[in-house]
Design an enzyme around this catalytic site. Sequence first.
Site, mmCIF file in Angstrom:
data_model
loop_
_atom_site.group_PDB
_atom_site.id
_atom_site.type_symbol
_atom_site.label_atom_id
_atom_site.label_comp_id
_atom_site.label_asym_id
_atom_site.label_seq_id
_atom_site.Cartn_x
_atom_site.Cartn_y
_atom_site.Cartn_z
ATOM 1 N N GLY A 24 0.829 -1.200 0.000
ATOM 2 C CA GLY A 24 0.000 0.000 0.000
ATOM 3 C C GLY A 24 0.860 1.245 0.000
ATOM 4 N N CYS A 25 0.369 2.265 0.637
ATOM 5 C CA CYS A 25 1.079 3.544 0.703
ATOM 6 C C CYS A 25 2.481 3.331 1.249
ATOM 7 C CB CYS A 25 0.308 4.516 1.593
ATOM 8 S SG CYS A 25 1.171 6.064 1.879
ATOM 9 N N PHE A 26 3.484 3.707 0.489
ATOM 10 C CA PHE A 26 4.856 3.432 0.908
ATOM 11 C C PHE A 26 5.286 4.193 2.150
ATOM 12 C CE2 PHE A 26 6.311 5.918 -3.168
ATOM 13 C CZ PHE A 26 5.879 7.132 -2.659
#
Length: 161
Positions: free
Chosen positions: A11-13
Amino acid sequence: MQTSTAYFASGCFWGTEYHFMKHAGVLSTAVGFMGGHKEFPTYPEVKTGTTGHLETVEVVYDPQVTSYEELVKLFFETHDFTQLDGQGPDIGSQYLSAIFYLSPQQQEVAKKYVDILTEKGYEVATSLRPAERFWMAEDYHQQYYEHKGTTPYCHIYRKIF
């Protein structure tokens, strides 16, 4: 000092990196993109979902202090690896769960944990893919939560193993 490297997409890094940064034995982290078809992708391009890249974290670690196996466990314990379309509210192909392995040994460890989770009754959506070129994201994305002084909203640690 001998170091090793691992690549994880969950997902969002920003949130992925947050948890790896704090793990004992991790020497450095960087956020970027892997798995797509466009060279030199930018964040604005990747977030459209049209480049094929996943938001990915590069983890450089000291194998005398931690192991690839410990990193794989942390990866699974800090995101919803059963979600098919992204991570939490972040929906799109760029937010899919994947482990990009650098060697047959890394692939074997990653598969071992997918199998363990499957045996526990989870439907694992994480893909196991050979690592490709890692494209570093823009500077303002690096160590985002460290600079912002907050914590992730999509990545919460929960003990599984």
